[in-house]
Write a protein that holds these residues in place. Sequence first.
Motif: not given
Lengths: 113, 114
Positions: A68-90
């Motif tokens: 919150k101090t830096a006003k940023h947030f992140s999404l982490h996906i580990t051990e990616t799989q083909p079905e993770d292919s998509a568009v991700y929106f924050c």
Amino acid sequence: GENVEQHPSTLSVQEGDSAVIKCTYSDSASNYFPWYKQELGKRPQLIIDIRSNVGEKKDQRIAVTLNKTAKHFSLHITETQPEDSAVYFCAAGSGAGSYQLTFGKGTKLSVIP
Amino acid sequence: DSGVTQTPKHLITATGQRVTLRCSPRSGDLSVYWYQQSLDQGLQFLIQYYNGEERAKGNILERFSAQQFPDLHSELNLSSLELGDSALYFCASSGTGHMDTEAFFGQGTRLTVV
């Protein structure tokens, strides 16, 4: 109003590697940060969210961190799989009463088998 | 199935025309949100209604208007259509007036203006 920047716009990773998508927001009053996944031709669906009183949240292979101090947030996906292919929106949301979500422009993730 | 229903799924119309998009929220949800998704603009928040009243307004053009009816369904009216209005229009609903509860999206209405 709120402005949400999302990077990168496209991301290609090898199956099994990790993927990280980063977002920054401008309104310090924002207190809710969801992530949506949109597969081709389908509706956006919530995959994980975090509120401002929490610094990190994890759900199996998906985790979100918030600074919150830096006003940023992140999404982490580990051990990616083909079905993770998509568009991700924050998104960032704020307010009691009058409330809206502001979305980033999306990250197209491709997981290469 | 998210429980949010949008009709029609596809709409093709000519420039200058007027169309109405319809959204039925999940059973019990009081809030309805409209978003426009185009290739170069991502998801743009248009407007929010809560229990029949306008709650928040985003980047909605004056040619566009919306309303939420007593049965909580909502309609988005687009008039004097231009080629640039071609986009996917999503409706989402949530249980309260606050977006810090999960929002469920409908499948969208694809509008093509020719």
